[in-house]
Write a protein that holds these residues in place. Structure first.
Motif, PDB file in Angstrom:
ATOM      1  N   GLN A  46      21.082  46.956  48.422  1.00  0.00           N
ATOM      2  CA  GLN A  46      20.654  46.216  49.609  1.00  0.00           C
ATOM      3  C   GLN A  46      21.166  44.770  49.581  1.00  0.00           C
ATOM      4  N   ILE A  47      21.190  44.173  48.399  1.00  0.00           N
ATOM      5  CA  ILE A  47      21.710  42.810  48.266  1.00  0.00           C
ATOM      6  C   ILE A  47      23.197  42.785  48.593  1.00  0.00           C
ATOM      7  N   MET A  48      23.938  43.776  48.109  1.00  0.00           N
ATOM      8  CA  MET A  48      25.377  43.835  48.377  1.00  0.00           C
ATOM      9  C   MET A  48      25.639  44.039  49.871  1.00  0.00           C
ATOM     10  N   ILE A  49      24.871  44.923  50.494  1.00  0.00           N
ATOM     11  CA  ILE A  49      25.025  45.150  51.936  1.00  0.00           C
ATOM     12  C   ILE A  49      24.713  43.871  52.706  1.00  0.00           C
ATOM     13  N   ALA A  50      23.627  43.189  52.334  1.00  0.00           N
ATOM     14  CA  ALA A  50      23.250  41.942  53.000  1.00  0.00           C
ATOM     15  C   ALA A  50      24.326  40.875  52.799  1.00  0.00           C
ATOM     16  N   ALA A  51      24.900  40.800  51.607  1.00  0.00           N
ATOM     17  CA  ALA A  51      25.935  39.800  51.324  1.00  0.00           C
ATOM     18  C   ALA A  51      27.170  40.055  52.185  1.00  0.00           C
ATOM     19  N   ILE A  52      27.608  41.298  52.223  1.00  0.00           N
ATOM     20  CA  ILE A  52      28.787  41.636  53.037  1.00  0.00           C
ATOM     21  C   ILE A  52      28.498  41.387  54.514  1.00  0.00           C
ATOM     22  N   LEU A  53      27.316  41.804  54.959  1.00  0.00           N
ATOM     23  CA  LEU A  53      26.930  41.596  56.352  1.00  0.00           C
ATOM     24  C   LEU A  53      26.916  40.111  56.701  1.00  0.00           C
ATOM     25  N   GLY A  54      26.356  39.290  55.832  1.00  0.00           N
ATOM     26  CA  GLY A  54      26.298  37.854  56.087  1.00  0.00           C
ATOM     27  C   GLY A  54      27.671  37.218  56.166  1.00  0.00           C
ATOM     28  N   ILE A  55      28.555  37.604  55.273  1.00  0.00           N
ATOM     29  CA  ILE A  55      29.917  37.053  55.285  1.00  0.00           C
ATOM     30  C   ILE A  55      30.635  37.450  56.566  1.00  0.00           C
ATOM     31  N   VAL A  56      30.495  38.703  56.966  1.00  0.00           N
ATOM     32  CA  VAL A  56      31.150  39.171  58.199  1.00  0.00           C
ATOM     33  C   VAL A  56      30.580  38.447  59.415  1.00  0.00           C
TER      34      VAL A  56
END
Length: 134
Positions: A41-51
């Motif tokens: 979930q942290i990785m998904i949130a990180a990628i989502l935030g960067i995008v």
């Protein structure tokens, strides 16, 4: 430098929002999350935030009206959130409606904060110009 700045801001907002939403989900359903699930979930949130941070660069395009920029940005963010929700299996735990409402609330809060910060910057610039005139 502007691109990096937008990516970092998006990352921080996304991780903060994700932390709050995951915590609320765990508390409200009285469930347990394993380490690998939380890391995912942290990785998904990180990628989502960067995008989303990169998508915010659309507001740098002066050729487009603000309403068109906002519509494009919100639509793209919604598409990204739903894509992240699919990969993060958010819809197994919450409805699409709940995810969308959460997105709208976060979007609104972020825009209010950015609006206030921009108003403060404008006031500081106006004060500096006024001091130069005097």
């Amino acid at each position: 430098m502007r691109i990096l700045s937008m990516m970092i801001i998006g990352l921080l907002i996304s991780l903060s929002s994700s932390y709050i939403l995951v915590t609320l989900s765990i508390v409200s359903k009285n469930t347990v999350v394993t380490g690998p699930e939380l890391l995912e979930q942290i990785m998904i949130a990180a990628i989502l935030g960067i995008v989303i941070g990169l998508l915010s660069l659309i507001f740098e395009l002066e050729r487009l009206l603000f309403t068109i920029q906002l519509t494009l940005h919100f639509s793209a963010v919604t598409l990204c959130v739903f894509t992240a929700g699919y990969f993060g299996r958010w819809f197994e735990h919450s409805s699409i409606f709940y995810v969308f409402i959460s997105e709208v609330i976060i979007y609104f809060i972020v825009w209010c904060i950015l609006y206030v910060l921009q108003k403060i910057d404008i006031q500081e610039i106006n004060n500096a110009i006024q001091k130069r005139k005097n």
